[in-house]
Design an enzyme around this catalytic site. Structure first.
Site, PDB file in Angstrom:
ATOM      1  N   LYS A 195      31.692  58.224 -26.552  1.00  0.00           N
ATOM      2  CA  LYS A 195      32.996  57.881 -25.569  1.00  0.00           C
ATOM      3  C   LYS A 195      33.757  56.607 -26.072  1.00  0.00           C
ATOM      4  CE  LYS A 195      34.094  55.581 -22.529  1.00  0.00           C
ATOM      5  NZ  LYS A 195      35.540  54.807 -22.714  1.00  0.00           N
ATOM      6  N   GLU A 270      24.572  46.355 -27.562  1.00  0.00           N
ATOM      7  CA  GLU A 270      25.171  45.239 -28.428  1.00  0.00           C
ATOM      8  C   GLU A 270      26.268  44.579 -27.578  1.00  0.00           C
ATOM      9  OE1 GLU A 270      27.685  43.326 -30.602  1.00  0.00           O
ATOM     10  OE2 GLU A 270      27.780  44.994 -31.808  1.00  0.00           O
ATOM     11  N   CYS A 304      32.759  40.222 -31.125  1.00  0.00           N
ATOM     12  CA  CYS A 304      31.473  39.810 -30.126  1.00  0.00           C
ATOM     13  C   CYS A 304      30.628  38.617 -30.911  1.00  0.00           C
ATOM     14  CB  CYS A 304      30.604  40.882 -30.007  1.00  0.00           C
ATOM     15  SG  CYS A 304      30.223  41.854 -31.367  1.00  0.00           S
ATOM     16  N   GLU A 401      32.507  34.117 -22.624  1.00  0.00           N
ATOM     17  CA  GLU A 401      33.332  34.748 -23.919  1.00  0.00           C
ATOM     18  C   GLU A 401      34.928  35.066 -23.635  1.00  0.00           C
ATOM     19  OE1 GLU A 401      32.004  38.706 -24.912  1.00  0.00           O
ATOM     20  OE2 GLU A 401      32.100  38.337 -26.873  1.00  0.00           O
TER      21      GLU A 401
HETATM   22  P1  ADP Z   1      36.131  45.054 -22.742  1.00  0.00           P
HETATM   23  O1  ADP Z   1      36.079  44.400 -21.401  1.00  0.00           O
HETATM   24  O2  ADP Z   1      36.030  44.254 -23.716  1.00  0.00           O
HETATM   25  O3  ADP Z   1      37.072  46.283 -22.658  1.00  0.00           O
HETATM   26  P2  ADP Z   1      34.008  46.838 -21.903  1.00  0.00           P
HETATM   27  O4  ADP Z   1      32.547  46.437 -21.767  1.00  0.00           O
HETATM   28  O5  ADP Z   1      34.760  46.857 -20.674  1.00  0.00           O
HETATM   29  O6  ADP Z   1      34.479  45.826 -23.011  1.00  0.00           O
HETATM   30  O7  ADP Z   1      34.020  48.269 -22.518  1.00  0.00           O
HETATM   31  C1  ADP Z   1      33.512  48.911 -23.713  1.00  0.00           C
HETATM   32  C2  ADP Z   1      33.305  50.372 -23.474  1.00  0.00           C
HETATM   33  O8  ADP Z   1      32.392  50.396 -22.078  1.00  0.00           O
HETATM   34  C3  ADP Z   1      34.570  50.946 -23.240  1.00  0.00           C
HETATM   35  O9  ADP Z   1      34.554  52.390 -24.042  1.00  0.00           O
HETATM   36  C4  ADP Z   1      34.637  51.407 -21.683  1.00  0.00           C
HETATM   37  O10 ADP Z   1      35.485  52.501 -21.425  1.00  0.00           O
HETATM   38  C5  ADP Z   1      33.435  51.448 -21.242  1.00  0.00           C
HETATM   39  N1  ADP Z   1      32.919  51.119 -19.993  1.00  0.00           N
HETATM   40  C6  ADP Z   1      33.645  50.325 -19.152  1.00  0.00           C
HETATM   41  N2  ADP Z   1      32.982  50.304 -17.816  1.00  0.00           N
HETATM   42  C7  ADP Z   1      31.901  51.082 -17.958  1.00  0.00           C
HETATM   43  C8  ADP Z   1      30.938  51.563 -16.966  1.00  0.00           C
HETATM   44  N3  ADP Z   1      30.943  51.137 -15.757  1.00  0.00           N
HETATM   45  N4  ADP Z   1      30.020  52.417 -17.464  1.00  0.00           N
HETATM   46  C9  ADP Z   1      30.023  52.941 -18.721  1.00  0.00           C
HETATM   47  N5  ADP Z   1      30.942  52.635 -19.762  1.00  0.00           N
HETATM   48  C10 ADP Z   1      31.816  51.683 -19.444  1.00  0.00           C
END
Ligand code: ADP
Length: 497
Positions: A195, A270, A304, A401
């Protein structure tokens, strides 16, 4: 100033309909819905992407399950599998220019950086991991079982693939993060649902084509684009998934852990960082200043592991802050396709709001903005490289962060003091140490609670070097042979002779 020419294949690819890759076929989202990703340099629409949801995740998981349980993948020899993984690396190099352009358009990073770093590193990761396919080994173990005196046994371990793996990745190094996840998963014989981040799905979609071309059987790699809550969350929760591997924010990492609890799938994470970069007074002046700037400004601070807390020994504090500020001021901010651009836009409007929000909070808390501190222009998502001093350890800009080109700098007086202050964070991903004193360097390396410590360098990544976090920066390690543990189960086999 000249601008790179858009590759005709990239133009065609970007404009095309972007579907989901499930069971070796390109399909629309079950809902029929799509979303648009913007070009971060302009804010204008770049591509239309299928918005995968729970039904699509379910289809992809079932395709991966069938490929794992009954497909040809599990019957291949390790050598055959390794050669396919190697070929993925070769195909990435053959398509390097297309991938670099897609990465620059989708993420905003300078094309030169994508060409020099993201793409070659992604190819190298597959090449490195390909070699491991034939080297996944167990042990033979002598037994002593005290309650069966006189009985002899032959016991050994097997290292087997975990099974069906959900992989959720972020937008800061889109292709490279896909490589970090897919390389070891495939080398060890797993099947995957990837994903990509909703902000940057394009290079993963081209990679899916290359993976099929390399000879990976249908269903072994599935790519479902979509939003975190719609596609990521059902993947992390799915009952038929054996493991979820996640790279992203610590906040979402905790949600992944909660979602994984339903079937107790394995989890590797990570996550975020607030990495200390420590400059001692005896450090090489030029190298430490350039290194401190690179530690925070590389990839616009969207790493990160960014060296976002700069600590400088008292005597050299003013000089280093001035040097880093001079570099910050000289950085050419602009469109990633323009030749002399050194820093592109942030990835999204959301990131722009987040980073400028942190800048406001720092000012409100009384910190001093030495240089930068504002948005650049009013089109696209550009922010000035920023250096901040006069902070306190309780400020949000010091503790949280930011994920942007913003460094907070503080002076220190002794190794004991800085070891304590550097570790005063919930995170533990990376750290930098700058000194010409070998003993001091290694003493600090030992005391820093971080998954990577760079000495007289920063942001050095290699497929052979394990990467991951202490504390709230994650579980497990990516890359190197360490990552093989994350994608294999150990089976003990015991035979009575
Ligand atoms: P950022 O805040 O830097 O965008 P995220 O941690 O939100 O980083 O996003 C990293 C990945 O996690 C993306 O692929 C995002 O779509 C996915 N993501 C965000 N929210 C969820 C969730 N609740 N469950 C699973 N995956 C998620």
């Amino acid at each position: 100033m000249s601008t790179a020419t858009l590759d005709a294949r990239v133009d065609t690819f970007t404009r095309g309909a972007h579907q989901l890759f499930i069971g070796g076929r390109w399909v629309d989202a079950a809902s029929g819905e799509t979303f648009t990703t913007p070009n971060p340099a302009t804010g204008e629409p770049l591509a239309s992407i299928a918005a995968g949801g729970p039904e699509d995740i379910d289809r992809a998981v079932r395709a991966a399950r069938a490929a794992f349980d009954d497909g040809p993948w599990g019957r291949m020899t390790p050598s055959e599998r390794g050669r396919i993984v190697w070929r993925i690396g070769d195909l990435i190099l053959e398509h390097a220019e297309e991938l670099a352009q897609l990465e620059s358009l989708d993420n905003g990073k300078p094309l030169a950086v994508a060409r020099a770093a993201d793409i070659p590193l992604a190819a190298d990761l597959f090449h490195y991991m390909a070699g491991w396919s034939t080297k996944i080994e167990g042990n033979t173990i002598g037994l002593s079982v005290p309650y069966t005196p006189g009985v002899d046994y032959h016991a050994y371990t097997l290292r087997e693939p975990v099974g069906v793996v959900g992989q959720i990745i972020p937008w800061n190094f889109p292709l490279l993060m896909a490589a970090w996840k897919l390389g070891p998963a495939l080398a060890t014989g797993n099947c995957v649902i990837l994903k990509p981040a909703e902000q940057t799905p394009l290079s993963a979609l081209l990679l899916a084509q290359l993976i099929a071309e390399a000879g990976v059987p249908d269903g072994v790699v599935n790519v479902v684009t979509g939003f975190g809550e719609d596609a990521g969350a059902p993947l992390a929760a799915h009952e038929l998934v054996d493991k979820v591997a996640f790279t992203g924010s610590t906040e979402v990492g905790k949600m992944i852990v909660a979602a994984a609890a339903g079937n107790l799938k394995k989890v590797s994470l990570e996550l975020g960082g607030k990495s200390p970069n420590v400059v001692f007074a005896d450090a090489d002046p030029e190298a430490s200043i350039a290194g401190a700037a690179n530690a925070i400004f590389f990839n616009h601070g969207q790493c990160c592991v960014a060296g976002s807390r700069l600590f400088v020994e008292q005597d050299r504090f003013d000089e280093v802050v001035e040097g880093v500020s001079d570099i910050a001021k000289s950085i050419k901010v602009g469109d990633g396709f323009t030749d002399d651009t050194q820093m592109g836009p942030l990835v999204s409007d959301e990131q722009l709001q987040r980073v400028t929000g942190f800048l406001d909070s720092g000012r409100a808390d009384g910190a001093e903005v030495v240089t930068g501190g504002a948005r650049v222009g009013d089109r696209g998502y550009f922010v000035e490289p920023t250096v901040i001093t006069n902070t306190r350890s309780d400020m949000r800009i010091v503790r949280e962060e930011i994920f942007g080109p913003v460094v907070v700098a503080e002076p220190f007086r002794s190794l004991d003091e800085i070891a304590r202050v550097a570790n005063d964070t919930a995170y533990g991903l990376g750290a930098g140490v700058w000194t010409r004193d070998v003993s001091k360097a290694h003493a600090m390396a030992k005391r820093l609670r971080a998954g990577t410590v760079w000495i007289n360098c920063y942001n050095v990544f290699d497929a052979a070097l394990p990467f991951g976090g202490y504390k709230q920066s994650g579980w497990g390690r990516e890359m190197g042979h360490e990552v093989l543990h994350a994608y294999t189960e150990v089976k003990a086999v015991c035979t009575q002779l």
